[in-house]
Write an enzyme that holds these catalytic residues in place. Structure first.
Site, PDB file in Angstrom:
ATOM      1  N   ASP A 196     -16.273  -1.751  11.375  1.00  0.00           N
ATOM      2  CA  ASP A 196     -16.533  -0.393  11.842  1.00  0.00           C
ATOM      3  C   ASP A 196     -17.749  -0.313  12.757  1.00  0.00           C
ATOM      4  O   ASP A 196     -17.684  -0.667  13.923  1.00  0.00           O
ATOM      5  CB  ASP A 196     -16.664   0.525  10.621  1.00  0.00           C
ATOM      6  CG  ASP A 196     -16.636   2.009  10.986  1.00  0.00           C
ATOM      7  OD1 ASP A 196     -16.521   2.325  12.174  1.00  0.00           O
ATOM      8  OD2 ASP A 196     -16.728   2.841  10.076  1.00  0.00           O
TER       9      ASP A 196
ATOM     10  N   HIS B 201     -11.070   4.618   6.029  1.00  0.00           N
ATOM     11  CA  HIS B 201     -12.031   5.166   5.069  1.00  0.00           C
ATOM     12  C   HIS B 201     -11.330   5.808   3.876  1.00  0.00           C
ATOM     13  O   HIS B 201     -11.477   5.346   2.751  1.00  0.00           O
ATOM     14  CB  HIS B 201     -13.022   6.139   5.710  1.00  0.00           C
ATOM     15  CG  HIS B 201     -13.791   5.562   6.847  1.00  0.00           C
ATOM     16  ND1 HIS B 201     -14.536   4.411   6.728  1.00  0.00           N
ATOM     17  CD2 HIS B 201     -13.917   5.965   8.141  1.00  0.00           C
ATOM     18  CE1 HIS B 201     -15.103   4.131   7.898  1.00  0.00           C
ATOM     19  NE2 HIS B 201     -14.742   5.050   8.769  1.00  0.00           N
TER      20      HIS B 201
END
Length: 464
Positions: free
Chosen positions: A337, A286
């Site tokens: 994810d 991220h």
């Protein structure tokens, strides 16, 4: 469902083929990858590419003909397999990352080794249908609800390794250290099954896992809020001694940054740097909310940046400085994810399109650079440096995209990279080969011929 304490660690399923002929293929070139035509690919007995011959002429009788565009198999560098059960459910109403997390905990609490095997097998088969040949599984669902150990303390991890084998893809199990619910706070009740007590106990359990032909091992620090600062180096040392990948969630939410500043007086990136976590074998996942100093720490250390655009937009995380980090020397990889979407071409496209929205300018990455992020760089970040390229000596892992669908029809073949990234979707994947084995043929998974039913059944079993 058989107990995964006695896992069937079979070879990935699928017919072994020694010769493939691709109508078009995206191949390495001295001046950068290009699309070549009539490409004959010979596969050695060890599942690696023996030779690649462009302009080979018509398909020989002994070869399997692959119509469309052949590209390296995609690497999904960041996955939480059980999050796939949340798709649709967490789209009701509004909420925040933290309310989304509460729903995630409810599904996590319903899983055991057998139900996780069923769910992960179906999820990895969905990945295979999307052109993914390797997955990095960020695994922290270690123990039974309440924290009790299974007879095999790694039963849940073994379920994931077996699931990848059944789905025919490679896996890097990123066994995750998760010890606290926040800075100085004990694990909450739903989190008890994530924890091992301390990093030394985590390392002891993780060390009992063994690699397989289709499976390699790595480590993960869930986040700076989940591993006390004084124990970060234990996880980093475990990975360093094994030359294994090390992954960590970094600055996904501003609340984590604020809490870290309150607890330690530094940002999460600075904390990781001070404890030896950053470096070229480390992937920061991220990396959304960074200071200029954070960016410099990551670029100076050549830390890999794993972006997950479809999840980051689904959770309203924000748009991270991926282009700035890449320009400073950080390799960029891609992951799905939470599996709100499983489509590696959408992840690649979104990386560029997000940057266009943020800057109101176009052309931050070429299509070739985005394909590399999802293939060669992604595999390297998962400890598979021999994958992600169509060349002699590389693993014979590749994906074939249709060039005649309603999405891809029209562009000339030499624009195959642009077509793959900016037009294609997972629905355009026609064939997938892993180690020379045909895992997907004409859009059908060869081991799980009805993946939707497998997903539906595995998810239904978790519902009250």
């Amino acid at each position: 469902m058989p107990s995964v304490t006695q896992t069937d660690q079979r070879e990935p399923r699928g017919e072994v083929v020694r010769s493939y002929w691709a109508e078009h293929a995206w191949l390495p070139h001295v001046n950068g990858p290009v699309v070549e035509s009539e490409v004959l690919i010979e596969v050695a007995a060890d599942g690696r590419i023996a030779s690649v011959t462009p302009d080979s002429g018509p398909c020989p009788a002994h070869a399997v003909r692959l119509r469309g565009l052949l590209v390296p198999g995609q690497a999904n560098a960041h996955s939480h397999a059980f999050h796939r059960a949340l798709r649709g459910t967490v789209q009701v109403g509004s909420g925040t990352f933290w309310t989304w997390r509460d729903t995630m905990y409810r599904f996590a609490g319903a899983l055991d080794p057998d139900s996780y095997l069923a769910l992960a097998t179906a999820v990895y088969a969905e990945m295979a249908l999307a052109g993914i040949t390797s997955v990095g599984e960020f695994h922290y669902l270690h123990h039974a609800p309440g924290g009790a150990r299974y007879d095999d303390p790694n039963a849940m991890g073994e379920a994931l390794i077996e699931a990848a084998a059944r789905a025919g893809i490679r896996i890097t199990l990123l066994d995750t250290c998760y010890l606290s619910s926040g800075f100085g706070a004990d694990l909450t009740k739903p989190q008890l099954r994530f924890g091992d007590g301390d990093a030394e106990a985590w390392a002891e359990r993780a060390s009992a896992l063994k690699p397989r032909e289709h499976a390699r091992l790595g480590a993960a620090i869930h986040s700076v809020r989940a591993v006390p600062a004084e124990q970060l180096s234990t996880v980093a040392h475990w990975a360093a001694m094994r030359k294994a990948p090390l992954h960590v969630h970094l600055s996904e939410q501003t609340a984590e940054n604020d809490a870290c500043l309150t607890a330690h007086g530094v940002t999460p990136t600075r904390l990781l740097a001070d404890h030896g976590v950053l470096g070229p074998r480390t992937s920061a996942v991220h990396a959304t909310h960074l200071t200029e100093e954070d960016v410099k720490l990551l670029t100076d250390s050549s830390t890999v940046i794993c972006m997950c655009p479809t999840t980051e937009r689904d959770l309203a995380d924000g748009i991270g400085p991926a282009r700035q980090l890449a320009s400073g020397g950080c390799p960029v990889t891609l992951g799905s994810d939470s599996h709100a979407v499983i489509d590696p071409f959408e992840e690649a496209r979104a990386l560029e399109l997000n940057e266009r929205l943020r800057t109101r300018t176009r052309g931050h990455w070429t299509a070739g650079a985005l394909l590399r992020a999802g293939t060669e760089d992604g595999h390297a970040s998962l400890g598979w440096p021999e994958a992600g390229r169509i060349e002699a000596g590389a693993l014979a892992d590749f994906t074939v995209l249709a060039l005649d669908s309603v999405r891809t029809a029209g562009p000339a073949p030499h624009l195959g990279a642009e077509t793959a990234v900016f037009a294609a979707s997972a629905a355009d994947v026609r064939h997938v080969v892993v180690g020379g084995r045909r895992i997907v043929i004409d859009g059908v998974h060869q081991a799980l011929t009805d993946v939707p039913s497998a997903l539906r059944g595995a998810i239904a079993a978790l519902l009250p």
